[in-house]
Structure formats: C-alpha cells, structure tokens
Design a protein around this motif. Structure first.
Motif, short mmCIF file in Angstrom:
data_model
loop_
_atom_site.label_atom_id
_atom_site.label_comp_id
_atom_site.label_asym_id
_atom_site.label_seq_id
_atom_site.Cartn_x
_atom_site.Cartn_y
_atom_site.Cartn_z
N UNK A 8 -39.27 52.96 54.68
CA UNK A 8 -38.40 54.13 54.64
C UNK A 8 -36.93 53.73 54.86
N UNK A 9 -36.71 52.81 55.77
CA UNK A 9 -35.34 52.33 55.98
C UNK A 9 -34.83 51.59 54.74
N UNK A 10 -35.66 50.76 54.16
CA UNK A 10 -35.28 50.01 52.97
C UNK A 10 -34.92 50.97 51.83
N UNK A 11 -35.70 52.02 51.67
CA UNK A 11 -35.43 53.03 50.63
C UNK A 11 -34.04 53.65 50.83
N UNK A 12 -33.66 53.93 52.09
CA UNK A 12 -32.34 54.51 52.36
C UNK A 12 -31.23 53.51 52.08
N UNK A 13 -31.47 52.23 52.34
CA UNK A 13 -30.47 51.19 52.02
C UNK A 13 -30.15 51.22 50.53
N UNK A 14 -31.19 51.30 49.70
CA UNK A 14 -30.98 51.35 48.25
C UNK A 14 -30.29 52.65 47.83
N UNK A 15 -30.62 53.76 48.47
CA UNK A 15 -29.96 55.03 48.16
C UNK A 15 -28.47 54.96 48.49
N UNK A 16 -28.13 54.36 49.63
CA UNK A 16 -26.72 54.23 50.00
C UNK A 16 -25.99 53.31 49.03
N UNK A 17 -26.64 52.23 48.63
CA UNK A 17 -26.02 51.32 47.66
C UNK A 17 -25.78 52.03 46.33
N UNK A 18 -26.76 52.80 45.89
CA UNK A 18 -26.62 53.53 44.62
C UNK A 18 -25.45 54.50 44.69
#
Length: 149
Positions: A69-79
C-alpha cells in the motif's frame, strides 16, 4: 504556476508544499533539459502518511504488511509530479526502491510496479536497496525516479 517553481524552460522545480520540504531543504522534482529527477517519494497524501507501519516503543517497525500500500502511494505521488511536467510514469527510465524489509518489498513490488506502469514488463531500470530506516519511522519504502521526455 507559481514563479518560484519555474526558473526557465530548461530548469523547472516542483514541490508538494509539505513541511519537511522546508525543514530539510529540498524540492520534490527538478527538470533539467529533457530529464526529470524526482526526490525519493514516500507514502503520504498531503501531510498524512498513508498506511503507516506500526512501531514499538523503541521506534522499530513491528509489521511490514503495509509495504504494498505504501509502495502504491509512492507511485501515485510520482505520477502526480511527472504530470506537472507533462510527463507520466511511461517516461521513467530508472527507479531505485529503498526498503526497510527487502523481502516484504520484493513480494509487493512486482504486482504494484506492473499496476503502476500499466504493463506486465515495466520498461524501466530498477534497483532495490535495503535500509535500516527511512525519514519517518512508520515508512517502509521510498522510491526515487529519473524520467526522460
């Protein structure tokens, strides 16, 4: 766009406006020429941590189940940051994943990365590095990106 975030067409910076940018002294992203460098992205939405890991009285993580879940948010912030430059995760050429627990991150990374990049074979050079901790004790992963446009 605010003037402090745009210096010229060749040099643009972006931030989220979170307190730790000012206290540490950095921006979230810098574009130089055709390359966008993203600072390590962590699991936050505004100033709130997303899926913070539980920690004990000594400040040590007691459960790594929120890694995906944390990793998913990292990618969302990068996007989100990349979009400010007219780019997307499709433009990423390199990523480095920093993980507090490499086994948990390795188990989560495949599915999360494939979902984030929208393909079964993400076309990005990727490195995973184990680290004893990150900026906030409740963080399990941080991801740094380089994109070319």
């Amino acid at each position: 766009m605010d003037d402090r975030n745009t210096m010229s067409n060749a040099h643009q910076v972006e931030s989220f406006g979170v307190p730790w940018e000012e206290s540490y002294g950095y921006v979230q992203a810098v574009k130089r020429g055709d390359t966008i460098y993203l600072s390590g992205q962590v699991a936050h939405n505004g100033t709130e941590l997303v899926a913070p890991a539980p920690v004990n009285d000594a400040g040590l993580v007691t459960d790594f189940a929120n890694t995906g879940e944390q990793l998913r948010q990292c990618y969302a912030n990068a996007a989100e940051l990349l979009q400010r430059f007219g780019a997307s995760l499709d433009d990423v050429v390199e990523e480095v994943i920093y993980a507090v627990d490499v086994d948990a991150a390795d188990a989560a990374a495949g599915p999360v990365r494939k979902e984030a990049y929208g393909r079964p074979d993400p076309q990005v050079a990727s490195t995973m590095i184990g680290t004893p901790r990150l900026a906030f004790r409740e963080l399990l992963v941080e991801v740094k990106f380089i994109a070319r446009v």
